[in-house]
Structures are given as structure tokens and as C-alpha cells.
Write a protein that holds these residues in place. Structure first.
Motif, PDB file in Angstrom:
ATOM      1  N   ALA A  80       0.831  -1.208   0.000  1.00  0.00           N
ATOM      2  CA  ALA A  80       0.000   0.000   0.000  1.00  0.00           C
ATOM      3  C   ALA A  80       0.861   1.251   0.000  1.00  0.00           C
ATOM      4  O   ALA A  80       0.372   2.346  -0.250  1.00  0.00           O
ATOM      5  CB  ALA A  80      -0.951   0.022   1.191  1.00  0.00           C
ATOM      6  N   ALA A  81       2.155   1.077   0.287  1.00  0.00           N
ATOM      7  CA  ALA A  81       3.122   2.176   0.277  1.00  0.00           C
ATOM      8  C   ALA A  81       2.643   3.346   1.126  1.00  0.00           C
ATOM      9  O   ALA A  81       2.716   4.497   0.728  1.00  0.00           O
ATOM     10  CB  ALA A  81       3.420   2.633  -1.158  1.00  0.00           C
ATOM     11  N   GLY A  82       2.175   3.021   2.324  1.00  0.00           N
ATOM     12  CA  GLY A  82       1.639   4.063   3.178  1.00  0.00           C
ATOM     13  C   GLY A  82       2.143   3.982   4.600  1.00  0.00           C
ATOM     14  O   GLY A  82       2.611   2.939   5.060  1.00  0.00           O
ATOM     15  N   VAL A  83       2.039   5.107   5.284  1.00  0.00           N
ATOM     16  CA  VAL A  83       2.181   5.185   6.729  1.00  0.00           C
ATOM     17  C   VAL A  83       0.846   5.703   7.227  1.00  0.00           C
ATOM     18  O   VAL A  83       0.260   6.623   6.637  1.00  0.00           O
ATOM     19  CB  VAL A  83       3.344   6.115   7.150  1.00  0.00           C
ATOM     20  N   PHE A  84       0.354   5.097   8.303  1.00  0.00           N
ATOM     21  CA  PHE A  84      -0.982   5.394   8.799  1.00  0.00           C
ATOM     22  C   PHE A  84      -0.934   5.804  10.265  1.00  0.00           C
ATOM     23  O   PHE A  84      -0.065   5.358  11.008  1.00  0.00           O
ATOM     24  CB  PHE A  84      -1.879   4.154   8.675  1.00  0.00           C
ATOM     25  N   ALA A  85      -1.922   6.598  10.670  1.00  0.00           N
ATOM     26  CA  ALA A  85      -2.125   6.962  12.072  1.00  0.00           C
ATOM     27  C   ALA A  85      -3.521   6.514  12.471  1.00  0.00           C
ATOM     28  O   ALA A  85      -4.507   6.856  11.790  1.00  0.00           O
ATOM     29  CB  ALA A  85      -1.980   8.470  12.259  1.00  0.00           C
ATOM     30  N   PHE A  86      -3.606   5.712  13.541  1.00  0.00           N
ATOM     31  CA  PHE A  86      -4.882   5.198  14.042  1.00  0.00           C
ATOM     32  C   PHE A  86      -5.066   5.600  15.498  1.00  0.00           C
ATOM     33  O   PHE A  86      -4.119   5.527  16.287  1.00  0.00           O
ATOM     34  CB  PHE A  86      -4.917   3.664  13.971  1.00  0.00           C
ATOM     35  N   ASP A  87      -6.293   5.977  15.856  1.00  0.00           N
ATOM     36  CA  ASP A  87      -6.632   6.197  17.251  1.00  0.00           C
ATOM     37  C   ASP A  87      -6.589   4.840  17.952  1.00  0.00           C
ATOM     38  O   ASP A  87      -7.255   3.891  17.505  1.00  0.00           O
ATOM     39  CB  ASP A  87      -8.028   6.817  17.364  1.00  0.00           C
ATOM     40  N   ARG A  93      -9.100   5.644  11.662  1.00  0.00           N
ATOM     41  CA  ARG A  93      -7.923   6.127  10.943  1.00  0.00           C
ATOM     42  C   ARG A  93      -7.924   7.641  10.964  1.00  0.00           C
ATOM     43  O   ARG A  93      -8.877   8.289  10.543  1.00  0.00           O
ATOM     44  CB  ARG A  93      -7.919   5.616   9.500  1.00  0.00           C
ATOM     45  N   LEU A  94      -6.828   8.231  11.456  1.00  0.00           N
ATOM     46  CA  LEU A  94      -6.712   9.678  11.548  1.00  0.00           C
ATOM     47  C   LEU A  94      -6.129  10.263  10.271  1.00  0.00           C
ATOM     48  O   LEU A  94      -6.524  11.346   9.858  1.00  0.00           O
ATOM     49  CB  LEU A  94      -5.844  10.054  12.754  1.00  0.00           C
ATOM     50  N   TRP A  95      -5.168   9.543   9.668  1.00  0.00           N
ATOM     51  CA  TRP A  95      -4.628   9.954   8.381  1.00  0.00           C
ATOM     52  C   TRP A  95      -3.877   8.803   7.741  1.00  0.00           C
ATOM     53  O   TRP A  95      -3.520   7.834   8.404  1.00  0.00           O
ATOM     54  CB  TRP A  95      -3.765  11.204   8.457  1.00  0.00           C
ATOM     55  N   ALA A  96      -3.659   8.941   6.441  1.00  0.00           N
ATOM     56  CA  ALA A  96      -2.844   8.008   5.669  1.00  0.00           C
ATOM     57  C   ALA A  96      -1.934   8.834   4.781  1.00  0.00           C
ATOM     58  O   ALA A  96      -2.384   9.789   4.148  1.00  0.00           O
ATOM     59  CB  ALA A  96      -3.720   7.098   4.819  1.00  0.00           C
ATOM     60  N   GLY A 140      -0.104  14.004   8.577  1.00  0.00           N
ATOM     61  CA  GLY A 140       0.481  13.021   7.675  1.00  0.00           C
ATOM     62  C   GLY A 140       1.084  13.632   6.421  1.00  0.00           C
ATOM     63  O   GLY A 140       1.623  12.929   5.576  1.00  0.00           O
ATOM     64  N   ARG A 141       1.025  14.949   6.301  1.00  0.00           N
ATOM     65  CA  ARG A 141       1.583  15.631   5.129  1.00  0.00           C
ATOM     66  C   ARG A 141       3.090  15.442   5.090  1.00  0.00           C
ATOM     67  O   ARG A 141       3.774  15.491   6.106  1.00  0.00           O
ATOM     68  CB  ARG A 141       1.241  17.120   5.210  1.00  0.00           C
ATOM     69  N   VAL A 142       3.632  15.177   3.884  1.00  0.00           N
ATOM     70  CA  VAL A 142       5.078  15.014   3.730  1.00  0.00           C
ATOM     71  C   VAL A 142       5.753  16.373   3.891  1.00  0.00           C
ATOM     72  O   VAL A 142       5.449  17.318   3.163  1.00  0.00           O
ATOM     73  CB  VAL A 142       5.430  14.396   2.362  1.00  0.00           C
ATOM     74  N   VAL A 143       6.658  16.483   4.854  1.00  0.00           N
ATOM     75  CA  VAL A 143       7.396  17.713   5.126  1.00  0.00           C
ATOM     76  C   VAL A 143       8.674  17.750   4.285  1.00  0.00           C
ATOM     77  O   VAL A 143       9.002  18.764   3.696  1.00  0.00           O
ATOM     78  CB  VAL A 143       7.732  17.838   6.636  1.00  0.00           C
ATOM     79  N   TRP A 144       9.387  16.620   4.250  1.00  0.00           N
ATOM     80  CA  TRP A 144      10.542  16.502   3.367  1.00  0.00           C
ATOM     81  C   TRP A 144      10.751  15.040   3.013  1.00  0.00           C
ATOM     82  O   TRP A 144      10.240  14.146   3.690  1.00  0.00           O
ATOM     83  CB  TRP A 144      11.811  17.126   3.937  1.00  0.00           C
TER      84      TRP A 144
END
Length: 176
Positions: A80-87, A93-96, A140-144
Motif C-alpha cells: 500500500a506504500a503508506g504510513v498510517f495513524a490510528f486512534d 484512521r486519523l490519516w494516511a 500526515g503531510r510530507v514535510v521533506w
């Protein structure tokens, strides 16, 4: 999942997660958060092993060990090529974040950032990219992103867990 009493080694309970577990579970309060090779992230009741919540990640093994901070579990995924945040309490799911590569290692989490490494394979049909990323912890926004150079063949990138310290991000890479 198989928890044992630390003093006696006695089995406390056993839970079939419906898929192989190859990562370290995160234990926090009354929850155990763990991923499996059946494409799930699970929140288990720590006392009974009952499934409190289960989140399916489309066609992606969850081989990353989750890390929990302030009631949020952060975990990477394979295809899925993702990093996720879950409560942690509800499993919501808070963000992907699309990280464009296999995020197999445990993310490192600070007050404001989530750091993750990704890897890929030369010629992999999904067009993954490998690199190190800093994500905004709240959104979850890419900063760098630091790109890993692909070789002529084989796997490349940063497959392991990241670490942070003294203003630096550390990661091991496949190029040695």
C-alpha cells in the motif's frame, strides 16, 4: 498473539490474527496494536485478546512494528506504500500518507514529526520510490523526502526502522 505471564511463563490467552505476525506489537494501556500478513491492523484487548477493532489496508502486509504516542498508533505498510495513524482506543484512521515505497520499519515519532524509511525494487511494477521521509504528525503531510538512488538491479532504499536523536534522523540502507 500469545502473551505469557512474565514470572511463570504461563499462557494467559491466545488470539488467531488470521495472518502471520512478523513485527513487534505495541502495548499501551488496555490495548495491543499489531499488524499481520492478512492486510490488517488490529487493536486487541490486552487482558482478554478480544479484537476491539480491525482495520484492513488494501492488499498490503503490515510488517512494520507500530509505535504509539499520545493515544495514536503509527504504522507503515508494504504494497500500500503508506504510513498510517490510528486512534488506539477506537481504531479510527486519523490519516494516511502515501510514502511511495515499502514502509517496513517502525516509524520514529517525535512531538511534531513521524519519520519513516521506504524501500523498493528495481523494475517493480508499482513504480515505488525509496527514501527517508518526515511527515507532519498531525496531518500526515510530507514535510521533506530524501530520495535513495536505485542501483542497476535489486532492492534499494531504507527497509529498517528509523531513529532520531540530537536533531538527526538515522536509518540503515540496503547499499551498505
Amino acid at each position: 498473539m500469545t502473551p505469557l505471564d512474565a514470572g511463570s511463563g504461563r499462557l494467559l490467552w491466545k488470539r488467531d490474527t488470521q495472518g502471520a505476525v512478523v513485527s513487534t506489537p505495541a502495548v499501551t494501556g488496555d490495548r495491543i496494536v499489531v499488524g499481520n500478513r492478512a492486510y490488517d491492523v488490529l487493536g486487541l484487548d490486552a487482558k482478554t485478546g478480544d479484537v476491539a477493532w480491525k482495520r484492513y489496508v488494501w492488499f498490503s502486509w503490515i510488517e512494520s512494528s507500530p509505535v504509539v504516542r499520545d493515544g495514536v498508533a503509527y504504522v507503515g505498510s508494504s504494497d500500500a506504500a503508506g504510513v498510517f495513524a490510528f486512534d488506539v482506543a477506537s481504531g479510527r484512521r486519523l490519516w494516511a500518507a502515501d510514502v511511495h515505497g515499502w514502509a517496513w520499519g517502525q516509524p520514529a515519532v517525535t512531538e511534531g514529526r513521524v519519520y519513516a524509511g521506504t524501500s523498493s525494487q528495481v523494475g517493480y511494477p508499482a513504480g515505488h520510490r525509496a527514501g527517508l521521509l518526515a511527515l507532519d504528525r498531525a496531518s500526515g503531510r510530507v514535510v521533506w523526502r530524501y530520495e535513495a538512488a536505485a542501483g542497476k538491479s535489486g532492492a534499494f532504499g531504507f527497509p529498517g526502522s528509523t531513529a532520531v536523536g540530537d536533531g538527526l534522523v538515522f536509518a540503515s540502507s540496503l547499499d551498505g
